[in-house]
Every structure is written in structure tokens, then in C-alpha cells.
Motif scaffolding. Structure first.
Motif, PDB file in Angstrom:
ATOM      1  N   GLN A 124       0.818  -1.214   0.000  1.00  0.00           N
ATOM      2  CA  GLN A 124       0.000   0.000   0.000  1.00  0.00           C
ATOM      3  C   GLN A 124       0.854   1.266   0.000  1.00  0.00           C
ATOM      4  OE1 GLN A 124      -2.324  -0.679   3.514  1.00  0.00           O
ATOM      5  NE2 GLN A 124      -3.274  -2.532   2.674  1.00  0.00           N
ATOM      6  N   GLY A 125       2.179   1.081  -0.045  1.00  0.00           N
ATOM      7  CA  GLY A 125       3.066   2.227  -0.173  1.00  0.00           C
ATOM      8  C   GLY A 125       3.727   2.702   1.096  1.00  0.00           C
ATOM      9  N   ALA A 126       3.525   2.012   2.219  1.00  0.00           N
ATOM     10  CA  ALA A 126       4.083   2.478   3.490  1.00  0.00           C
ATOM     11  C   ALA A 126       5.562   2.140   3.648  1.00  0.00           C
ATOM     12  CB  ALA A 126       3.293   1.894   4.656  1.00  0.00           C
ATOM     13  N   PHE A 127       6.001   1.008   3.064  1.00  0.00           N
ATOM     14  CA  PHE A 127       7.394   0.576   3.199  1.00  0.00           C
ATOM     15  C   PHE A 127       8.021   0.372   1.823  1.00  0.00           C
ATOM     16  CE2 PHE A 127       5.329  -0.792   7.148  1.00  0.00           C
ATOM     17  CZ  PHE A 127       6.165  -0.186   8.073  1.00  0.00           C
ATOM     18  N   VAL A 128       9.336   0.408   1.786  1.00  0.00           N
ATOM     19  CA  VAL A 128      10.052   0.304   0.515  1.00  0.00           C
ATOM     20  C   VAL A 128      10.358  -1.158   0.196  1.00  0.00           C
ATOM     21  CG1 VAL A 128      12.351   0.551   1.534  1.00  0.00           C
ATOM     22  CG2 VAL A 128      11.970   1.274  -0.832  1.00  0.00           C
ATOM     23  N   ALA A 129      10.238  -1.521  -1.084  1.00  0.00           N
ATOM     24  CA  ALA A 129      10.546  -2.878  -1.540  1.00  0.00           C
ATOM     25  C   ALA A 129      12.057  -3.019  -1.692  1.00  0.00           C
ATOM     26  CB  ALA A 129       9.842  -3.166  -2.857  1.00  0.00           C
ATOM     27  N   ILE A 130      12.660  -3.871  -0.873  1.00  0.00           N
ATOM     28  CA  ILE A 130      14.119  -4.030  -0.864  1.00  0.00           C
ATOM     29  C   ILE A 130      14.615  -4.549  -2.207  1.00  0.00           C
ATOM     30  CG2 ILE A 130      16.034  -5.265   0.240  1.00  0.00           C
ATOM     31  CD1 ILE A 130      14.235  -5.398   2.780  1.00  0.00           C
ATOM     32  N   ASN A 131      13.854  -5.451  -2.825  1.00  0.00           N
ATOM     33  CA  ASN A 131      14.295  -6.052  -4.089  1.00  0.00           C
ATOM     34  C   ASN A 131      14.427  -5.053  -5.222  1.00  0.00           C
ATOM     35  OD1 ASN A 131      11.306  -6.509  -3.445  1.00  0.00           O
ATOM     36  ND2 ASN A 131      11.307  -6.582  -5.686  1.00  0.00           N
ATOM     37  N   GLU A 132      13.819  -3.893  -5.102  1.00  0.00           N
ATOM     38  CA  GLU A 132      13.923  -2.863  -6.140  1.00  0.00           C
ATOM     39  C   GLU A 132      15.212  -2.051  -6.020  1.00  0.00           C
ATOM     40  OE1 GLU A 132      10.356  -0.556  -5.937  1.00  0.00           O
ATOM     41  OE2 GLU A 132       9.073  -2.186  -6.709  1.00  0.00           O
ATOM     42  N   HIS A 133      16.016  -2.342  -4.992  1.00  0.00           N
ATOM     43  CA  HIS A 133      17.258  -1.589  -4.760  1.00  0.00           C
ATOM     44  C   HIS A 133      18.478  -2.504  -4.656  1.00  0.00           C
ATOM     45  CE1 HIS A 133      15.025   2.191  -3.800  1.00  0.00           C
ATOM     46  NE2 HIS A 133      14.096   1.323  -3.416  1.00  0.00           N
ATOM     47  N   LEU A 134      18.380  -3.712  -5.178  1.00  0.00           N
ATOM     48  CA  LEU A 134      19.449  -4.697  -5.000  1.00  0.00           C
ATOM     49  C   LEU A 134      20.791  -4.238  -5.572  1.00  0.00           C
ATOM     50  CD1 LEU A 134      17.579  -8.064  -5.689  1.00  0.00           C
ATOM     51  CD2 LEU A 134      18.255  -7.095  -3.490  1.00  0.00           C
ATOM     52  N   ASP A 135      20.769  -3.429  -6.618  1.00  0.00           N
ATOM     53  CA  ASP A 135      22.026  -2.982  -7.229  1.00  0.00           C
ATOM     54  C   ASP A 135      22.869  -2.146  -6.274  1.00  0.00           C
ATOM     55  OD1 ASP A 135      21.405  -4.281  -9.527  1.00  0.00           O
ATOM     56  OD2 ASP A 135      20.706  -2.512 -10.623  1.00  0.00           O
ATOM     57  N   SER A 136      22.221  -1.523  -5.288  1.00  0.00           N
ATOM     58  CA  SER A 136      22.970  -0.687  -4.332  1.00  0.00           C
ATOM     59  C   SER A 136      23.075  -1.359  -2.960  1.00  0.00           C
ATOM     60  CB  SER A 136      22.293   0.684  -4.188  1.00  0.00           C
ATOM     61  OG  SER A 136      20.953   0.548  -3.744  1.00  0.00           O
ATOM     62  N   LEU A 137      22.701  -2.632  -2.888  1.00  0.00           N
ATOM     63  CA  LEU A 137      22.733  -3.368  -1.612  1.00  0.00           C
ATOM     64  C   LEU A 137      23.520  -4.664  -1.786  1.00  0.00           C
ATOM     65  CD1 LEU A 137      18.934  -2.955  -0.702  1.00  0.00           C
ATOM     66  CD2 LEU A 137      20.845  -1.500   0.042  1.00  0.00           C
ATOM     67  N   PRO A 138      24.836  -4.581  -1.957  1.00  0.00           N
ATOM     68  CA  PRO A 138      25.637  -5.780  -2.257  1.00  0.00           C
ATOM     69  C   PRO A 138      25.623  -6.831  -1.158  1.00  0.00           C
ATOM     70  CG  PRO A 138      27.059  -3.910  -1.719  1.00  0.00           C
ATOM     71  CD  PRO A 138      25.678  -3.362  -1.888  1.00  0.00           C
ATOM     72  N   ASN A 139      25.491  -6.422   0.091  1.00  0.00           N
ATOM     73  CA  ASN A 139      25.528  -7.407   1.179  1.00  0.00           C
ATOM     74  C   ASN A 139      24.211  -8.166   1.306  1.00  0.00           C
ATOM     75  OD1 ASN A 139      28.269  -6.962   2.474  1.00  0.00           O
ATOM     76  ND2 ASN A 139      27.469  -4.872   2.388  1.00  0.00           N
ATOM     77  N   PHE A 140      23.098  -7.470   1.155  1.00  0.00           N
ATOM     78  CA  PHE A 140      21.807  -8.149   1.134  1.00  0.00           C
ATOM     79  C   PHE A 140      21.784  -9.133  -0.029  1.00  0.00           C
ATOM     80  CE2 PHE A 140      17.482  -8.895  -0.122  1.00  0.00           C
ATOM     81  CZ  PHE A 140      16.772  -8.955   1.060  1.00  0.00           C
ATOM     82  N   LYS A 141      22.252  -8.684  -1.185  1.00  0.00           N
ATOM     83  CA  LYS A 141      22.251  -9.522  -2.392  1.00  0.00           C
ATOM     84  C   LYS A 141      23.120 -10.759  -2.196  1.00  0.00           C
ATOM     85  CE  LYS A 141      22.719  -9.089  -7.416  1.00  0.00           C
ATOM     86  NZ  LYS A 141      23.740 -10.104  -7.684  1.00  0.00           N
ATOM     87  N   SER A 142      24.270 -10.577  -1.574  1.00  0.00           N
ATOM     88  CA  SER A 142      25.188 -11.687  -1.347  1.00  0.00           C
ATOM     89  C   SER A 142      24.602 -12.709  -0.376  1.00  0.00           C
ATOM     90  CB  SER A 142      26.519 -11.161  -0.801  1.00  0.00           C
ATOM     91  OG  SER A 142      27.373 -12.223  -0.449  1.00  0.00           O
ATOM     92  N   LEU A 143      23.924 -12.210   0.658  1.00  0.00           N
ATOM     93  CA  LEU A 143      23.375 -13.100   1.688  1.00  0.00           C
ATOM     94  C   LEU A 143      22.108 -13.821   1.253  1.00  0.00           C
ATOM     95  CD1 LEU A 143      23.808 -11.009   4.972  1.00  0.00           C
ATOM     96  CD2 LEU A 143      24.790 -13.263   4.534  1.00  0.00           C
ATOM     97  N   TYR A 144      21.227 -13.105   0.520  1.00  0.00           N
ATOM     98  CA  TYR A 144      19.884 -13.636   0.319  1.00  0.00           C
ATOM     99  C   TYR A 144      19.445 -13.828  -1.135  1.00  0.00           C
ATOM    100  CZ  TYR A 144      19.806 -12.284   5.208  1.00  0.00           C
ATOM    101  OH  TYR A 144      20.111 -12.151   6.533  1.00  0.00           O
ATOM    102  N   VAL A 145      20.230 -13.371  -2.088  1.00  0.00           N
ATOM    103  CA  VAL A 145      19.878 -13.553  -3.493  1.00  0.00           C
ATOM    104  C   VAL A 145      20.837 -14.529  -4.164  1.00  0.00           C
ATOM    105  CG1 VAL A 145      19.522 -12.432  -5.723  1.00  0.00           C
ATOM    106  CG2 VAL A 145      18.901 -11.238  -3.619  1.00  0.00           C
TER     107      VAL A 145
END
Length: 550
Positions: free
Chosen positions: A148-169
Motif C-alpha cells: 500500500q506504499g508504506a514501506f520500501v521494496a528491498i528487491n527494487e534496490h538490489l544494485d545498491s545493496l551488495p551485502n543483502f544480495k550476497s546473503l539472500y539472493v
């Protein structure tokens, strides 16, 4: 206008029953660390070349950032962060200030006691004025609000989140996170925590001193467990060989040994690795075998007659007595805790971690990934807030938030073990101490746990428990983490409440009543079906089919 609409939607959603609470432990002391001005300035080409190297130098200075360049911002930025903590002036603790110095981001930490945090979070979210980062949210509700727009979708920012991507993608062991924690559109709004679980945290415990005194071998099978309890009863006729404090949770705790164990969120439904389907545990033949065994122990005076009503205090009195109770099921911290409590009167008291009980010979597996409902508000600070979370997920950030500042707070000995030379007024430096003194180990801020942390500094007895299970790899497989539709969630909650209550009542009566047997078991199977056993299993298996297809 958009903010008012979101606020209204949040309020309506929350009225339907919003967020779950939190709970863990924390750390720290005050130490101001000055933050350098990170604003870029136009200079001559020769000077700009020198400045271009600065981020890499700073990144190296702080260790492995996983590919993030520090500082994270080029202009002054403040983000708000709501966490459960009772530490006063947390924003000015040394670790928090060090995070600011490294990232260039000022952290406005909003703390609320754990006991009231869930209620405060509900009110905050209903108001529509959401801090930049929150923790303690229910994953399903956060996904709904995110859509509904209250929180940001993390998957839409994976290019700038190398550690999240490394751990969970990119990590094949953990990439289930992206489908299990996402909403129906495939967007993930909650940031998981990695590496918090110990390998072994609970299990059967036994009085090794008593066993050794009478030449009783530690059991390796269910029959040997039974025979050991029988011998103890013969030696100490007035004893209660097995004491229990978990009341009806005993059926869940013992279930792993019979291959029907499951996580709290799914209980009493478990995933059968053999058939690759979800089943209701309390109607399985293995469950009957388990309660038949409990009934046998109860009838022979080997199982505490008060096992379903014992409190922590009454159980402690039995386990801390010299010859009242000798075997139990609990947390590994009790191994040393009970000795400290009774060493003055029973200096030989030696409680140890025991082999599992049940045909599988296995214990519960603990997931390396946990979801505490950490989410980032969808506002102008979202990109920066995500990057701060990503830094704290990096090896550099993990070390800082779970160990402290090397050289200032801790040192490493020749074997690489972490010590805290400046903390001398406590027997053991635990994570709560580190939160209070330094601002480390704040719930909602530790996202990737450094394995050198004091949390994994086991005592000799605790280490023995890890080794005993790890050496034999005596673990039940982890259940898949499923994603349910809103309709399924409501239906499952309704069915589980009724079926679980009825299942526990039947199991207790079955163990306690000598007249209960095959006839009553068959009657229970019919009753469970009337209460919706098949419907409950089908809901899980439908979700499992979607999980498999993704």
C-alpha cells in the motif's frame, strides 16, 4: 494528501490485528566520535583525482564492507530508527557514533522498553508517521502495508545493496528468503537477520554425577533412556527421575525425536521429509508412539506426575535437590546456572547435555535466518536507510555492531578470541552488557552476527553440547518457510487454534488416564478430522505447491 491516505489505510489495517512483539538482548557506554564533513567540493583536476581515492581508503580502513563505499552520503543526512531498548541515551553510545562516523549518516535512535514496544509500534504505524527504520513488525502485515506504499521494496534496490544480495539472493542456501518473505507481487519489505542462532540451544539434560555414582551409562537409545530412569527409581524410590517445566510444550519438545517436530509458527503441523508433504503431527502414528512411551513412564512413576502443571519454581526445586530429579529438558544455560545455585550444598552437582530421546535420535535444527520484521519506510530517506542496513550486514558492520570497536572496546588474543579488557565488574561479558556499555547488540540493528561474538563464547559444558550434536549431525531437517495468502492465514489461524487445543487436551488425558488406549486414539482421529485436520493440511500443502513452483 498521499500521507493522509497512507495513514488512513494503516489505521484500518491495524484495527484488524497488526503487529507482533519483539524480544532479545542488548549493550554500551558513552564515547563521542566526531563525524567528518563528507560534502564534496569542487576542486582542481589534480585535487579531484586525489579525492576520488578517498572512499576506497576509508572503506579499507574499516575492513570488508562487501562492496559498499563509505561514507554512504555526500551531504548531512539524519535517519530515525525505532528499536526496543531500555538503554538511556543510546544515540550517544560509542558504537552508534562509530556507525555515524563511518557512514556519514546521523542516527536518531528512538528507544522504547521491550515490554511496551509492540503496543508503541502499533500506535506509531497507525499514526502514519513512520520512523525511517522499524523493527518488530509481523511479516505478513508489513508486506500488506508495503504493497500500500508504506514501506520500501528491498528487491527494487538490489544494485545498491551488495551485502543483502550476497546473503539472500546469490546464496543458494538462503535465497528461499526472496520467495518466503515476499508478498504476492514478489516484493520483499523486511530485512532478515543472519547467523543469530546457535547450533544447539535446548535438549535433554542429565545429572552426570548421579549417573556416574551408580554406574548408569548415558543413554543412546529410547530403551536405554527408559532403563536409566528405571534404575534411578529403584535406587531412589521417592524420586521423580524425569522432571518437566514446559507443561504441554513437552509434546512439541519431544516431537523432534519422533520425527514430528516443527517450528512454533507451524505447530502442530510439520513437514514430512519423506513424503514432501505437511501433516498434522497429533494424528500421526509417531505421535501415538510418543505418548504411549510417555504414558509408560508416567504409570511407572518415572515421569513427574505434575509435568503438565509444574511451574519454573517447582521444577527448579526438584532439579536443584540432591536426589529428587535427575533428567529434564531445557536451555543449555541451565548446565552452569544450576551448579552455581547449588554448589554450596551439592559441590559434586554436574548437570550435562544428554543424547536425544526418540527413534530419530535427532534434535531441532535452528535456522540461520530469522525475520524480526525490520523494515524501511517509503520516504525520502529510504535509499540511505537501506544502505545503512546493508553496511551493518557487511563483515565490517557485523563486527562493529556485535563486537564493538577493536582496540577501544575489545582485543583479539593469539587464538583470535575476543576479550573486553575494560569490562572487569561482571563475571561474564554478555550481549546485554555490550549494549549497555557500548551500544552494540541493539535489537533491530544487528543483522549479520560475527561468529566471534561473546554470544558464541560457550562454557565448557555448553561447548560439549554443541560438539555432541554436531559430531553426529543429529539434527532434524528444517521445515520450508511458506508464504500464505491472507485468506489462508485467517483459515489456518482459526483451524490451528481449535485443533491444537483439542490435541493437547487429548494427549494429556491419554498420558494421565490408565483407561485410555487404542479405542480413545481412534476416537481422537475422528474428532480431529471433524475439527478440520485435512483442511488444515491442505492449506499448508497448497502453499507448499506454490513454493515449489516459484
Amino acid at each position: 494528501m498521499k500521507k493522509k491516505i497512507i495513514s488512513l489505510v494503516l489505521a484500518v489495517s491495524l484495527c484488524a490485528g497488526l503487529l507482533a512483539g519483539c524480544g532479545k538482548e542488548k549493550p554500551k557506554d558513552t564515547d563521542q566520535v566526531s563525524t567528518e564533513d563528507t560534502q564534496t567540493k569542487e576542486t582542481k583536476s589534480s585535487e579531484s583525482s586525489q579525492e576520488a581515492e578517498q572512499p576506497a581508503e576509508e572503506t579499507n580502513q574499516y575492513g570488508d564492507t562487501g562492496g559498499l563505499t563509505l561514507p554512504l552520503v555526500d551531504k548531512p543526512t539524519t535517519i530515525t530508527w525505532m528499536v526496543p531498548s531500555s538503554v538511556q541515551d543510546l544515540s550517544n553510545k560509542a558504537v552508534i557514533k562509530e556507525i555515524e562516523a563511518r557512514t556519514g549518516v546521523t542516527l536518531d535512535i528512538q528507544t522504547y522498553p521491550s515490554t511496551s514496544f509492540a503496543d508503541k509500534l502499533k500506535v506509531t504505524l497507525a499514526s502514519g508517521s513512520i520512523p525511517d527504520i522499524i523493527t518488530g513488525g509481523n511479516v505478513t502485515e508489513i508486506n500488506n502495508l508495503g504493497g500500500q506504499g508504506a514501506f520500501v521494496a528491498i528487491n527494487e534496490h538490489l544494485d545498491s545493496l551488495p551485502n543483502f544480495k550476497s546473503l539472500y539472493v546469490d546464496n543458494g542456501e538462503n535465497n528461499w528468503v526472496m520467495k518466503s518473505y515476499s508478498n504476492d507481487e514478489g516484493n520483499i519489505y523486511t530485512w532478515p537477520v543472519y547467523g543469530l542462532s546457535r547450533d544447539v540451544n535446548h535438549g535433554f539434560l542429565y545429572r552426570k554425577d548421579i549417573f556416574d555414582q551408580h554406574g548408569i551409562k548415558e543413554w543412546t537409545t529410547t530403551e536405554e533412556f527408559y532403563q536409566a530412569l528405571k534404575q534411578l527409581k529403584e535406587i531412589y524410590p521417592d524420586s521423580i527421575p524425569y522432571a518437566s517445566k514446559t507443561q504441554d510444550a513437552i509434546f512439541k519438545d519431544w516431537g523432534y525425536g519422533w520425527g514430528i517436530g516443527t517450528e512454533n509458527a507451524n505447530y502442530p503441523v510439520y513437514y514430512d521429509e519423506g513424503t514432501k508433504t505437511w501433516k498434522l503431527s497429533t494424528i500421526q502414528p509417531e505421535f501415538k508412539e510418543m505418548i504411549d512411551f510417555m504414558k509408560k513412564l508416567y504409570n511407572e512413576g518415572l515421569l513427574d506426575p505434575e509435568f503438565i502443571t509444574d511451574t519454573d519454581a517447582s521444577w527448579t526445586a526438584k532439579m536443584a535437590a540432591e536426589n529428587t530429579s535427575f533428567v529434564t529438558f531445557d536451555w543449555i544455560g541451565r548446565l552452569d546456572m544450576f551448579y552455581e545455585q547449588v554448589k554450596g550444598t551439592i559441590p559434586t552437582y554436574d548437570l550435562r547435555y544428554a543424547n536425544p530421546v526418540g527413534p530419530t535420535g535427532n534434535v531441532r535444527s535452528l535456522s540461520k535466518v530469522i525475520n524480526f520484521g525490520i523494515a524501511v519506510a517509503n520516504n525520502k530517506n529510504a535509499e540511505v536507510a537501506l544502505k545503512v542496513l546493508d553496511y551493518l550486514s557487511s563483515p565490517s558492520g557485523s563486527e562493529l555492531i556485535t563486537l564493538g570497536i577493536e582496540g577501544e572496546h575489545y582485543t583479539l588474543d593469539a587464538e583470535g578470541k575476543v576479550t573486553y579488557p575494560n569490562i572487569t565488574d561482571v563475571d561474564k561479558v554478555d550481549i546485554k552488557t555490550l549494549e549497555e556499555r557500548y551500544g552494540a547488540w541493539v535489537e533491530g540493528m544487528y543483522l549479520n552476527i560475527d561468529p566471534r561474538s561473546t554470544y558464541f563464547n560457550y562454557t565448557e559444558k555448553e561447548q560439549e553440547s554443541q560438539d555432541k550434536i554436531n559430531n553426529g549431525m543429529k539434527y532434524e531437517a528444517l521445515d520450508p518457510v511458506l508464504k500464505f495468502t491472507n485468506e489462508e492465514t485467517s483459515k489456518i489461524a482459526e483451524l490451528k487454534t481449535t485443533i491444537q487445543k483439542a490435541g493437547v487436551e487429548f494427549a494429556v488425558q491419554y498420558v494421565l488416564d490408565k483407561n485410555y488406549g487404542e479405542s480413545q486414539w481412534n476416537e481422537w482421529l475422528g474428532n480431529a478430522e471433524k475439527l478440520g485436520a485435512s483442511e488444515l493440511e491442505n492449506a499448508y500443502n497448497t502453499a507448499q505447491a506454490r513454493f515449489n513452483a516459484e
